[in-house]
Every structure is written in C-alpha cells, then in structure tokens.
Design a protein around this motif. Sequence first.
Motif, mmCIF file in Angstrom:
data_model
loop_
_atom_site.group_PDB
_atom_site.id
_atom_site.type_symbol
_atom_site.label_atom_id
_atom_site.label_comp_id
_atom_site.label_asym_id
_atom_site.label_seq_id
_atom_site.Cartn_x
_atom_site.Cartn_y
_atom_site.Cartn_z
ATOM 1 N N GLN A 46 0.820 -1.226 0.000
ATOM 2 C CA GLN A 46 0.000 0.000 0.000
ATOM 3 C C GLN A 46 0.849 1.270 0.000
ATOM 4 O OE1 GLN A 46 -3.165 0.015 2.922
ATOM 5 N NE2 GLN A 46 -3.041 -2.177 3.174
ATOM 6 N N LEU A 47 1.808 1.350 -0.936
ATOM 7 C CA LEU A 47 2.730 2.497 -0.934
ATOM 8 C C LEU A 47 2.051 3.867 -0.959
ATOM 9 C CD1 LEU A 47 5.982 1.687 -2.901
ATOM 10 C CD2 LEU A 47 5.691 2.402 -0.526
ATOM 11 N N PRO A 48 1.060 4.077 -1.842
ATOM 12 C CA PRO A 48 0.460 5.419 -1.874
ATOM 13 C C PRO A 48 -0.134 5.809 -0.522
ATOM 14 C CG PRO A 48 -0.310 4.087 -3.717
ATOM 15 C CD PRO A 48 0.468 3.185 -2.831
ATOM 16 N N GLN A 49 -0.816 4.833 0.139
ATOM 17 C CA GLN A 49 -1.403 5.141 1.446
ATOM 18 C C GLN A 49 -0.315 5.416 2.469
ATOM 19 O OE1 GLN A 49 -2.387 2.749 -0.602
ATOM 20 N NE2 GLN A 49 -4.455 2.016 -0.147
ATOM 21 N N ALA A 238 10.652 8.648 11.644
ATOM 22 C CA ALA A 238 10.190 8.724 10.256
ATOM 23 C C ALA A 238 10.015 7.319 9.684
ATOM 24 C CB ALA A 238 11.181 9.520 9.420
ATOM 25 N N PHE A 239 10.973 6.448 9.984
ATOM 26 C CA PHE A 239 10.889 5.071 9.490
ATOM 27 C C PHE A 239 9.737 4.338 10.184
ATOM 28 C CE2 PHE A 239 15.306 6.451 9.228
ATOM 29 C CZ PHE A 239 15.527 6.291 7.866
ATOM 30 N N ASN A 240 9.608 4.597 11.478
ATOM 31 C CA ASN A 240 8.570 3.899 12.240
ATOM 32 C C ASN A 240 7.169 4.238 11.723
ATOM 33 O OD1 ASN A 240 8.789 1.992 14.438
ATOM 34 N ND2 ASN A 240 7.294 3.326 15.466
ATOM 35 N N VAL A 241 6.979 5.499 11.356
ATOM 36 C CA VAL A 241 5.679 5.906 10.839
ATOM 37 C C VAL A 241 5.482 5.333 9.431
ATOM 38 C CG1 VAL A 241 4.273 7.866 10.104
ATOM 39 C CG2 VAL A 241 5.547 7.978 12.255
ATOM 40 N N PHE A 242 6.502 5.428 8.625
ATOM 41 C CA PHE A 242 6.352 4.986 7.236
ATOM 42 C C PHE A 242 6.125 3.474 7.146
ATOM 43 C CE2 PHE A 242 7.677 3.763 2.988
ATOM 44 C CZ PHE A 242 6.956 4.675 2.228
ATOM 45 N N PHE A 243 6.835 2.719 7.972
ATOM 46 C CA PHE A 243 6.774 1.257 7.864
ATOM 47 C C PHE A 243 5.744 0.633 8.805
ATOM 48 C CE2 PHE A 243 11.330 1.849 6.483
ATOM 49 C CZ PHE A 243 11.042 1.656 5.139
ATOM 50 N N ARG A 244 4.878 1.450 9.417
ATOM 51 C CA ARG A 244 3.905 0.895 10.349
ATOM 52 C C ARG A 244 3.000 -0.109 9.646
ATOM 53 N NH1 ARG A 244 -0.431 5.849 10.937
ATOM 54 N NH2 ARG A 244 -1.467 4.484 12.389
#
Lengths: 694, 268
Positions: A46-49, A238-244
Amino acid sequence: MAPSNELPGNIFFYLIIVGFSAFFLLTIAARLLPFLKAKGAPCLDQLPQRVGDFMLVMIGQSKFFRRKYWYSGILHPLIFWGFLVLLIRSLNMLFSGVADPLSLEHLPGGIFDFYKPVMDLFNVLVMVGIAMGAYERFFVKPPRMTLNLDAWRILGLIFFLMVTDILANSFELNLEGESKEAFSFVAYGVSNIWSGMNLSHDATGMLHATFWYAHLIILFGFLCYLPYSKHSHVLTVAFNVFFRNRERSGVLRPINIEAMMENAEEGATFGVGKVTDFNWKALLDFMTCTECGRCQSNCPAYLTDKELSPKEIEHHGRMTLLSTTPTIASLMKGKPSPNGDHLNLVETMGFESIWDCVTCGSCMYWCPVCIEHVPEIIDVRRYLVMDEARMPETAQATLMQIEQRGHPWRGTQFGRSDWMQGLDVPLFDGSQEYLLWVGCSGSLSERNVPITQALARLLLQAGVSFGVLGEEEPCCGDPARRLGNEYLFQMQAQQAIEIMKSKGVKKIVTACPHGYNTMRNEYPQFDGKFEVMHHTELLDQLLREGKLQPKVGLAETIVYHDSCYLARHNEIESAPRRILESLPQAKIAEMERSRKTTFCCGAGGGHMWVEESRGRHINHARTEEAMATGAQIVATACPFCIQMFEDGIPALEPDEEKRMRAMDVAELLDAAIGTAPTVKPATAGEGEGVPAST
Amino acid sequence: MPLHIIACVKQVPDPEAPASAFRVDEAAKKVVAAAGVTPVISQFDALAVEAALRIKDAAGDAKITVISLGPETARDVVKHSLAMGADEGVLLTDSAFDGDSYTTALALSKAIEKIGDYNLVLCGRQATDWDAGVVGYGIAEMLGIPSVSLAKSVTVQGDKVVVERVLMEGYDTIEAPLPALVTVSNELGEPRYPKLQQIMMAARKQVTIWGAGDLGLDASKVGAGAVRLNLERLFQPVSEVECEIVEGETPDEIATKLAQRLREQKII
Ligand SMILES: Cc1cc2nc3c(=O)[nH]c(=O)nc-3n(C[C@H](O)[C@H](O)[C@H](O)COP(=O)(O)OP(=O)(O)OC[C@H]3O[C@@H](n4cnc5c(N)ncnc54)[C@H](O)[C@@H]3O)c2cc1C
Ligand code: SF4
Ligand code: SF4
C-alpha cells in the motif's frame, strides 16, 4: 564566506565533521546489526497510502492534535516543524563550509533570502516550544512522563542550537555589511546590539567564527548523542511511521507453524522469548518510544493497578535489545554483543504484564509515534503458551476448554441451536444472502441468547434473506489467538473457512465484534474472503431503507458503550448511535471516553474467561463511568461488554430499584419495533444428566 | 535402569456437556450422546499422567507408557498424554473387549504384564462417566501388587512409593513397596498444558495397537460372556415435585404452620 573556507578554519571544520560522523556512523552500524538479523515484517505494501499517512502523521503531526494533550500538541509541532525548516540552514552551513560557491545564497533569484524570515521565525518558535517543554517538565510534571536528565540535555542542546544559530547569523550580518537585514529579521535585531557596541571587524569575525563552530559542534554532538538518548525517536520515527502496519489495529499476523516445524532447529521457538526473535519493526518500535506515557495513561490495565504498563513494555524491549546490541567498545574488542543474549523477555517485561493486556488497542491509538504494542505483547504470549506452556490457570482452562469442546463457554447448558426454538430461522444452504454468524456467546451464553433471538426477529421482520449454520457453526478462533495459542486458532479458522466456503457463504452478519474482527480482517490471511458486517451496520442500513420502523416509545436515557473491537479497531461508531437515535422518545447520553477513545469493558483479548486477580476490576471502572452519566440504560453491541456491565452494575449499585440496565442495541430496537412475538427464552435440558458409557 | 511408570487413561464423553445432550436408550440399555458431545480424556486420568510426569521431572529420568482401552477414537487420549510428555502409547482396541469394569481390569492387567518391567501403575480415582471407581483396584488385585487410593501427591523414594492420601479432613501419608498401583484424585492439581513442540512430536509418534489375541485373551474371557456385573435396567428416574407455599403474617407464624404441615406428613 564561512570561517572554514580558509586555513586553519577548514582543518577544524573537516576534523569536526569526520570525527563526529565516524562516531555516529559506527554507532548506527552497531545498532543496525540486530535489525539485519531480525525477522522480516511487511513494510512496503500500500505504498500510496503509506506516503499519505506519512505526510499526515509525520509531517502534519496529526497524532498530536488531540484535545487531551493540547499542550504537547502545541509544543511538539513547533519544535518539529522548526527542526525541518532549520535543517535547510544547517545543510547550507555544511555546503558553504566546504566551499562558498556551494552556498544556497547563490541560488538564482536570491530565493534563499525569502526563506530566511521563515527560518528566523522558527528560531523563535522553537525556543517557545522549548520553554513550554521545560515548564511542563519542571512545574507540571505529568505523571505519565519519565522525567530524567536525558530530556533536559536534549532540550538544552536544541536551545543552544537556536542560540548559536541566531548569534552566528547576527555577527555574519555585521561582518558582511550587506543589505539583507530585512530577511533575517531576528538575527538583524540582535546584530543591532553588536553595531551599538562598535566592535572591530576582527572581533566581529572572531565572534562569528566562535558561534559558527559552536553551532556546528552542538549540531554534530546532538546527532551523536541521540542514539544514546531515549529521544532517539528523532532518528527513527520517520521510518517507524512509514513502515507501520497498514492493517487495522485489531489484526494479529499469522506465523507459519508448519514451516517452522520443518526447519525446527534446536531452540527455535514459535513465539518470541528473546528480544532477537522479534521482527525488525518491533525492534524499531523499542528504539522509537519516547516514554511520553500517553499509552500508559490510557491503558485500562494500568489504570486499574495491574502490573502492565505499555510504556514499560517498550522500555524493557529497548533495554533488552540494547543489552544484546554491540557497542562501539565491544565491536573494537571483537566481541559481538555485551551480555544480554540470554535475557528472557518474560523476565524483563514480566509474566503478569504479558497476561494483563486486554488487547483493547488504546495504547496504539494514543501513541504519537505509531508504536504497535499489542502484536508485541501477543508474540510473548505465544511464546509462553506454545513454547513454555506457562499461563494463568484460568487462561489454561479456557484454552483446554476450546481445544476439547470447540468453544470457550465452559459448563454451558445450551446447545448451538437451542436459541432457535420458536423462531422460524432457516439453516444456511447457499440460497440466502447473509449467513447470520451467531458465535459461541450468541448461542451458548445465557445473557446473549435473547440478543441473538432479538436480532433474528429483526432480520425476519425486515425480510432479510439469511440463514444460520446451527450445530455446525464452529468457534471463530478469536479467544485462542488472543490468548496466544496461534496453532489452535489456525485450526479453528481453517475449519470455519472450510465450512463457509463449502456452503457458498459470501456475506456474513454477526453481533460479535470479536468474531467480526477475526472474520473480516484475519480470515483473509488464510484465504477466507467474505464480506462481513456487524449487526449494528446491517440494522442501521435496514432502518435507513425504511425496512424497520421503530414505533414503541422508550422514554429513557441511554448511554452507548463503544466496544474496542468495533469503534477503535474497526471504526464502527456511528451506526450503533444512529440506531439508538431512531428509538422514539429515547435520550442519548455520552461518556467522556467514547468512540475511538473508549475504555475497555475488561473482557477483550480472551479476558472474558481469565480471572482478573489484581487491582480494581476494569468493568467496575467502566460501569462507574456509564452510571455517572445518569442514564437508565447502558447500550452495548458486544456479547462480552454486556456481560461485563451485567456483572459491574449490581456490584456498584446494591439497590435493585436504582440499577441501570444493560441491553444490546438489537434488543432495544426489537422492543421499539413492537411486533416481536413473546418468545420463550431457550431453556436448557432439564434433569440430571446420565453419563454415557463408551 | 530408569523408573518405568504406566498410566491408564480412559476416553469418556464430555462430562461437561449439557444434560440435554444425552438420551437414555432403555431397550439397548445405553446412554446415547448427541453428535456435538466430544469425547475427552477422563479428568482424573489426565491427572494420573500429570502425576507420572511430576515423578519423571523429579527423577530427571523415567519412562512413561500410557495405555487406553476403547474404540479407535481413544487414540486421541493416548496422543493427548503423549503431548503432555509421556514417552510411549498403547491402545487396546477390539470388539471382544466390550465388557464391564472386571473385564476392563483384566485386559489392562494383561497388557501391563505384556509391557513388563514396570515400577508403578497410575490410574484416576474414577472414570468421569460411570464414576464406578473400581478398575484401578481390580488391576492391582490381578497383578498381585499393593494399591493406594485417592492420591493428592505421589513421589518415588528409592524402592518405595510415598502417597499422600486424601481424607475428609487432611491426609494420610502411606508408603508402599514398588511395584505398586496408585489412584489419583483431583487434589493433585491441574494437568499440564502440552507445548506445541510436544503436540507436533506426539502427532508423529506411533501408538502400539493390541487386540485380545495379542494379550492371549478371547471374547470368552473379556467379552460380554465374561462380565460379572449385570445391568438390569437403565432409565432416567422420574421425580414428581409438588410445591405448597406456606403462608402467614410473620416468620414465626409461617414456621409454626410449616412445622404443623411437616408433622401431618409424618416427616418430623
Ligand atoms: C456437596 C455438599 C455436601 C454437604 N454435606 C453436608 C453434610 O455432610 N452435613 C451437613 O450438615 N451439611 C452438608 N452440606 C450442607 C447442606 O446441604 C445444607 O447446605 C445445609 O444443611 C443448609 O442448611 P440451612 O439451615 O442453612 O438451611 P437453608 O439452606 O436455609 O435451607 C435448608 C432447607 O430448608 C428448606 N427451606 C428453606 N427456605 C424455604 C422456603 N422458602 N420454602 C420451602 N422450604 C425452605 C428447604 O428444604 C431447604 O433445603 C453439604 C453441602 C454440599 C453442597
Ligand atoms: S491493548 Fe489495552 S490493555 Fe493492552 S497494553 Fe494497550 S492499552 Fe493496555
Ligand atoms: S509507546 Fe508511544 S505513547 Fe507509549 S510512551 Fe512510548 S511513545 Fe509514548
């Protein structure tokens, strides 16, 4: 011109950069080692989301804008956005420090000049944020926070970053004597002080260089200190939010038990007993927690004096991880890790804590940095149950019960189709639109049987085409999964999916939010894709289509209690409220903790059947909140919630006359429709059972 | 040589199933359980296995063999015991075994003799279907070994077994020379929960299957012809309840009237 453009300034400059960077990179390399060895976690679906979510939560700081924490909602975004804005100035410092032509000042059209007022504004705003933070830590001291020197160091470092930035800029303005005052308005104001002091050009140059280097050293010092601070979230968030995890918060991920058995090496475990058995995203969570305590101060277990604090879970995860992570010193000595390999998470996190969690997801909802506590806690439970067989007696009895009898309701006097007596409910044969999934509670638990009957009457009344599985309906598996027996869950889920597929089920409606969550969100993990609706969604739809018309008045005040697995985990909040609003004459009250901020009834995560042996009862705490609204009826939409209220109300109100009543939304609607025939509740078999012989 | 413990486990229809799930077939003299009633390990027998495992844990080494007599489905209770941690499993299954408590004890004692080299036999205090509580002592009698009933704790010390035997108030401590037979009561505690690794291993283990022939028996010794207990009639007693409410103004008056009524009925 930067002080580092000439000898000997450039020697300093490169020494600082190379020295600090080497230290920083070595630290990061060492810290990354356990991540490289850890299990994978899906992180690029779900990259766009993901991008959208990142912009909202990370850049937009959306999780900070919540009324309950409005103060931090001001101070943190100020510092964070300032950090982003001023990052450009710091980068420019490095560019121009290397060689003047690289400076952003030389960008065409002088666009950098127009950015300067913004940066100066944020110099001030960041300091406001820091002052607010200092005030909070010094005077307010919210109990949720871990207050220690570390935070003061971080606040101090950022404060001096701002100070040196302004000072260096102010002297630069005097030095260059250019007509750019209008842009750097803060630095200009300060530079006027120096102008009034008639400093010599050399002295100004010296002072500029001093603050310029001071800023550089603090900047790199800050960077190098971060990994050793509990504020390392600056590097990881930043990584934690992006990869959640992109799935709904109530979802647990499967483990491939068969594959694990095939490649079982000595000591391999099904759950997580050692911190290195976690997937890398959990490790990132541990390194990202800021110990702000929002999770803890919204955790029903913590608030009723249990051992569990989700903040401590993360803290212990981090400490255990760090004790197995190499340090620069240990790397130099060639030792892979200091000492912590043997550490058992059950010991560090605490056996009681692991079992106290009701999987309500409140912690995950409130955490500003998207930490996922519940899957981590359940991973350790899986270890305790499947690898060590260590669990509270009542949890063990429940799992045994499910294993032997296929449902968690020990000692029930009901069979799965007893509730159907006197009702014309067809068995599902593939010709009907909906399968009504009754659920173990809906058929086997005394308080839930009349709710199932009310729902069936409503569906019949509205002319909905539906059928039931009757005696063939198995347990959906939710309790087993949340009690840590993934193996048992998978067997049950597969059995349920098989039965439904063989009957041609496409749409399911159920009155159980736990079954709803499992079937809707977790069955697809086993190739079971059905359209699942909660009964409140379908009833709401039938009301709006005019297929149900409430007529009988109910002149009472109703307060609705949101089930965690409906509102928080699955965002079903409005449908049940619309149903209540449709009841003639009824008045609706709300509790402070409602919708996504609801407070657990105490029965989630398998706790319906696990003894609550410490602290206050969670259901008493919640019942008190419902009673405080003055409502005569507490409405629920979950078979567990209603039982927790049925238990809590008499415990808190000895006077039977004054007691609030607990009723399911479907029962209330059924009463308001008024056409319900009086149906005798299903009765259990009479007389003593004669044991059969084998 | 390490200790060898034999545990006898029976499969019973779930005793916790609602009473409505059972029906009495008076003609066949059988109780018929509804389809939804799952067969489970008899509660006290799981405890017999637990007691064996505790002895093994304490000794560091011991071999545990479980035996079950019953239909093919009884394999499940053997597997369950293996998953709990037993080492070997034997299933006695043969239509010729369809008898009573006496013939069951006989078949089990023959199987135990065939296994040989045992130090201790453990049984449940009673099977949780008929609750007869006789098979264990029958086995001890046939093997000619001492038996101790109703254990809340069983330990092996050297060549003797030490049993804490439940009494109405408190317990006896009894010692018996090995080999011996002990029946285990619920005061022992909870049976352990099998670990997944063990469930998987148990699933792969072979269960030895013996019929009557393997034990040197035939239907005339263990079947219907050999039973010593004759079931005359199996029925659900019909109880008729008549309710009479004694009324009155004060508790004293009600009690007096009640006493009068009871005396009229010659109850007091
Ligand atoms: C497994 C088990 C074993 C037990 N073993 C023993 C034992 O060995 N010895 C022993 O003494 N006790 C034993 N008891 C306890 C015993 O069965 C009773 O609980 C006890 O005797 C009750 O006496 P009570 O005076 O409190 O009367 P209550 O419990 O108040 O009532 C006793 C009787 O009075 C009559 N009664 C009361 N109110 C009414 C009414 N409104 N209308 C009509 N009739 C009424 C009923 O017949 C009722 O059963 C045992 C209990 C259990 C569960
Ligand atoms: S899920 Fe609920 S009970 Fe569990 S740690 Fe989070 S807030 Fe506490
Ligand atoms: S887990 Fe999240 S909410 Fe809890 S203390 Fe850490 S950062 Fe705060």
